[in-house]
Design a protein around this motif. Structure first.
Motif, PDB file in Angstrom:
ATOM      1  N   SER A  55       0.843  -1.204   0.000  1.00 52.07           N
ATOM      2  CA  SER A  55       0.000   0.000   0.000  1.00 52.07           C
ATOM      3  C   SER A  55       0.876   1.251   0.000  1.00 52.07           C
ATOM      4  N   SER A  56       0.419   2.255  -0.721  1.00 52.90           N
ATOM      5  CA  SER A  56       1.179   3.506  -0.817  1.00 52.90           C
ATOM      6  C   SER A  56       0.207   4.629  -1.147  1.00 52.90           C
ATOM      7  N   TYR A  57       0.699   5.861  -1.089  1.00 48.66           N
ATOM      8  CA  TYR A  57      -0.150   6.976  -1.518  1.00 48.66           C
ATOM      9  C   TYR A  57       0.676   8.029  -2.220  1.00 48.66           C
ATOM     10  N   HIS A  58      -0.023   8.829  -2.999  1.00 45.28           N
ATOM     11  CA  HIS A  58       0.613   9.903  -3.765  1.00 45.28           C
ATOM     12  C   HIS A  58      -0.177  11.175  -3.493  1.00 45.28           C
ATOM     13  N   ASN A  59       0.501  12.190  -2.958  1.00 46.30           N
ATOM     14  CA  ASN A  59      -0.187  13.453  -2.676  1.00 46.30           C
ATOM     15  C   ASN A  59      -0.368  14.276  -3.944  1.00 46.30           C
ATOM     16  N   LEU A  60      -1.506  14.925  -4.039  1.00 45.83           N
ATOM     17  CA  LEU A  60      -1.783  15.833  -5.151  1.00 45.83           C
ATOM     18  C   LEU A  60      -2.096  17.202  -4.554  1.00 45.83           C
ATOM     19  N   SER A  61      -1.701  18.254  -5.219  1.00 43.16           N
ATOM     20  CA  SER A  61      -1.946  19.620  -4.745  1.00 43.16           C
ATOM     21  C   SER A  61      -1.531  19.790  -3.280  1.00 43.16           C
ATOM     22  N   GLY A  62      -0.313  19.360  -2.982  1.00 43.81           N
ATOM     23  CA  GLY A  62       0.237  19.544  -1.632  1.00 43.81           C
ATOM     24  C   GLY A  62      -0.475  18.746  -0.555  1.00 43.81           C
TER      25      GLY A  62
END
Ligand SMILES: C[S@@+](CC[C@H](N)C(=O)[O-])C[C@H]1O[C@@H](n2cnc3c(N)ncnc32)[C@H](O)[C@@H]1O
Length: 171
Positions: free
Chosen positions: A153-160
């Motif tokens: 599992s992972s995540y990617h931030n968008l717009s800070g």
């Protein structure tokens, strides 16, 4: 997604609310997406599909509104095939230095006023800001996914970090 799976694939579009499902259905039909897409009135907490049915489950700006989020993550896990992935697009918590107070001020002071002026509905935009504030932050959601059984599992931030895309796999 319909374009990705092609004519031999299947996309099932779900929502718990019949009016929302119907609105989405109309928009898809307007785009000529018939055949590949089916519709199902469904609660994300107890999806009405057999175990291991799908290669991919996505939920966009929806998990925040689900009452029992852990139960929904487990339900989505159950219907994924081994090797399948879950993608969650959702408002999250700003990580860019200095953005958090600015965004908080905008959410609770400007956004409801905009909602009142444009949509004539201040309360819904207050709810939106409050629901975003209460939604688990990036790391908490990641741990909830791990607890539900998702791997890598992972995540990617968008717009800070105002929005985040979380991904997890079932193996
Ligand atoms: C902000 S809307 C987003 C709709 C759509 N995903 C979009 O991006 O346009 C959130 C949706 O979540 C749905 N919802 C809330 N609780 C749910 C649940 N337990 N199961 C399925 N859908 C749910 C609501 O009915 C609503 O349509």
């Amino acid at each position: 997604m319909a374009a990705q799976v092609g004519p031999s694939g299947l996309v099932v579009h779900t929502d718990i609310n019949a009016a929302m499902l119907s609105n989405g259905r109309d928009r898809l039909l307007d785009k000529g997406l018939v055949g590949t897409v089916r519709w199902s009135l469904a609660n994300a907490e107890c999806l009405p599909f057999a175990d291991q049915s799908f290669d991919c489950v996505t939920i966009g700006f929806g998990l925040r509104n689900v009452t029992d989020k852990s139960k929904a993550l487990q339900s989505m896990f159950r219907v994924l095939k081994p090797g399948g992935q879950l993608l969650i697009l959702e408002f999250s918590h700003p990580t860019t230095p200095g953005l958090k107070p600015l965004y908080g001020w905008y959410s609770f002071n400007v956004l409801p006023k905009l909602g009142k002026a444009v949509a004539k509905d201040e309360a819904s935009y207050r709810y939106l800001a409050e629901s975003i504030r209460r939604f688990p932050d990036q790391e908490t959601l990641l741990n909830m996914m791990r607890d539900a059984g998702y791997e890598h599992s992972s995540y990617h931030n968008l717009s800070g970090g105002i929005v985040a895309l979380h991904r997890g796999y079932k193996f």
